[in-house]
Enzyme design. Structure first.
Site, PDB file in Angstrom:
ATOM      1  N   HIS A 410       0.814  -1.224   0.000  1.00 57.72           N
ATOM      2  CA  HIS A 410       0.000   0.000   0.000  1.00 57.72           C
ATOM      3  C   HIS A 410       0.842   1.266   0.000  1.00 57.72           C
ATOM      4  O   HIS A 410       2.034   1.259   0.324  1.00 57.72           O
ATOM      5  CB  HIS A 410      -0.959  -0.002   1.198  1.00 57.72           C
ATOM      6  CG  HIS A 410      -0.285   0.122   2.534  1.00 57.72           C
ATOM      7  ND1 HIS A 410       0.061   1.323   3.094  1.00 57.72           N
ATOM      8  CD2 HIS A 410       0.108  -0.839   3.432  1.00 57.72           C
ATOM      9  CE1 HIS A 410       0.626   1.129   4.272  1.00 57.72           C
ATOM     10  NE2 HIS A 410       0.677  -0.170   4.505  1.00 57.72           N
ATOM     11  N   CYS A 429       2.386  -4.764   6.993  1.00 54.10           N
ATOM     12  CA  CYS A 429       2.155  -4.591   5.562  1.00 54.10           C
ATOM     13  C   CYS A 429       3.391  -3.955   4.914  1.00 54.10           C
ATOM     14  O   CYS A 429       4.294  -3.483   5.591  1.00 54.10           O
ATOM     15  CB  CYS A 429       0.929  -3.721   5.316  1.00 54.10           C
ATOM     16  SG  CYS A 429      -0.638  -4.531   5.770  1.00 54.10           S
TER      17      CYS A 429
END
Length: 523
Positions: A410, A429
């Site tokens: 992301h 992440c």
């Protein structure tokens, strides 16, 4: 009228007798062939009395006594049981020198960073020499035992050596807690191959790892290369663990894929063997970010994989879609450790960060009225979601792929971290240095990419999901040494301590009784 017996009652006894005769003749023929074979090879008359039954009895007893030394004892026992305990490897490969070739290859296993002791190469060679010296033995029982020992040792050495070079000696799934990469392991179908080898030299050559990366690391090990800023012993150990990683069957096989190497803090898009896009990334926080523990100096607690709560898992999957201007469903772990703490300090923290509060799936209208100083992780009934916008922790886009760890690639509003050399800073992440560049690469020019670019640039963000025209594989890996495009060796620090875990397990294969404290004391 005389009643005749049915034909089947007359024929059946003849069929049974015929079958017995054929079986007896077949066994006798087989016995004679085996006896003749050994007599011709040794010129020892005792083999004229060789019987399959007599050898089988000795073989089973020998196998029972050697069982504790065999890594694949069950497979070996089952195979020989199904094949009537025939000494297949001895008959096919002992007298033509093939088994000596096997021991020669195993004795050179150190060229792969593996100890020949793993394959009992010298023990196999000693058994063959002893058999040659005692070829005129007067005891058939002794001859049986000698053949059985060579057969068992040869099958074990061949299986273990073949598996090691083709699959590695350690199964990463057994030593790492957050390892979800699809990795092929050795199986019985592969192990059966060793009994069907015609040309031993050709077979042994065929299983040697030949990838360019492997050959470069192998040469560095042979040449006793010393990496800048690292001792010779540390360099050697780094090469050992990364050669083992290269033997694992977990590598991308697709023409195009996305790959993230955690210790390198970089993402590459590989297409037809070439990197067509490279960018900095931030990965999850690790347990060895200050490199306090190295492969030549680590404490006992590092021997077992105890990952930091925020470490990025190793995995492979398929990127199937993107969320543009995503909503962040804040994980409970982050909510408990960070959101509740910040809300207790500042009652307007949630509204300033565009974070909505939910209770029983219903939006809480005035979260400022809640006394957050009295809310703890034990009694919190709340869930938190961050709206799309400039402050959203996921930035303007996230790339989705199925995985058990709820991680994704992301964007991020926190750009300063990309200027650091050590970028293990996220909650698990992978933050992208150039998310729009990745979107362009995966979608290509066209209507879908134009929508992505417009929505990312818009002032009134609305969440949108856009699916890739073709799913793209993604691999998140962990490699601390490799050869770059110019063939120069690159080294990275062991930010998650995974080198240490792997090295310690490799040592245990050779020294299973020695305690880790003794090993560390000698370093």
């Amino acid at each position: 009228m005389i009643k005749l017996f049915p034909a089947k009652k007359i024929v059946a006894p003849f069929l049974i007798v015929a079958a017995l005769i054929i079986t007896f003749q077949s066994c006798k023929k087989k016995r004679n062939e085996t006896a003749t074979f050994f007599f011709k090879k040794t010129h020892n008359k005792i083999y004229q009395d060789y019987t399959p039954e007599g050898f089988a009895a000795v073989f089973k007893n020998t196998l029972l006594s050697e069982r504790h030394n065999l890594k694949h004892a069950d497979f070996i026992a089952n195979y020989y049981k199904k094949n009537h305990y025939e000494p297949q490897l001895v008959m096919a490969h002992l007298f033509n020198g093939d088994l000596l070739t096997v021991s020669n290859y195993c004795l050179k296993a150190d060229e792969h960073g593996l100890d020949p002791q793993l394959f009992k190469a010298q023990a196999l060679r000693d058994l063959m020499y002893k058999f040659a010296l005692e070829k005129n033995t007067k005891s058939l029982d002794s001859a049986y035992r000698a053949i059985a020992k060579i057969e068992i040792a040869a099958s074990s050495s061949l299986i273990d050596y073949s598996n090691a070079l083709q699959y590695g000696v350690i199964n990463p799934k057994t030593i790492y807690r957050r390892y979800f990469l699809a990795t092929k392991a050795a199986d019985s179908l592969g192990m059966v191959r060793i009994f069907r080898i015609n040309d031993m030299q050709t077979y042994l050559d065929s299983i040697q790892p030949r990838s360019p990366q492997y050959l470069v690391l192998q040469k560095a090990l042979k040449d006793k290369y010393e990496a800048p800023g690292r001792s010779g012993e540390e360099t050697r150990r780094i090469l050992l663990v990364n050669l083992e990683r290269l033997r694992w069957r977990n590598k991308p096989f697709e023409d195009k894929y996305v790959i993230v190497n955690i210790p390198d803090f970089f993402l590459n898009v590989i297409d037809s063997g070439r990197s067509v896009l490279k960018m900095k990334v931030c990965v999850g926080q690790g347990r060895n970010m200050d490199n306090a523990n190295t492969l030549v100096a680590y404490n006992d607690s590092c021997r077992i994989d105890k990952p930091n709560d925020h470490e990025t898992p190793l995995l492979n999957s398929l990127i199937h879609s993107v969320d543009v201007n995503p909503i962040w469903n804040i994980p409970r772990s982050i909510a408990n450790k960070e959101i509740l703490v910040e809300a207790a300090k500042d009652r307007y923290y949630l509204s300033n960060k565009d974070i909505d509060v939910y209770e029983n799936d219903k939006l809480v209208e005035d979260p400022e009225d809640i006394d957050w100083t009295k809310i703890t992780k034990e009694n919190s009934p709340y869930e938190f979601k961050q709206k799309p916008g400039a402050d959203n922790s996921l930035g303007k886009i996230k790339f989705l792929f199925n995985n058990k760890s709820s991680v994704y690639l992301h964007d991020t509003p926190a750009k300063s971290a990309f200027y650091r050399s050590m970028r293990a800073v996220s909650h698990g992440c992978v933050r992208l240095g150039d998310p729009q560049g990745l979107a362009l690469n995966l979608f290509g020019q066209g209507e879908k990419y134009n929508t992505i670019a417009e929505d990312m640039a818009g002032d009134n963000p609305e969440p949108t999901t856009i699916y890739l025209p073709k799913k793209v594989p993604v691999y998140i890996t962990y490699v601390t040494c490799w050869a770059d495009e110019e063939g120069k060796l690159q080294f990275r620090n062991d930010v998650y301590g995974q080198d240490i875990v792997l090295y310690d397990h490799l040592q245990k294969l050779l020294h299973p009784i020695k305690s880790s404290s003794q090993q560390v004391a000698k370093r």
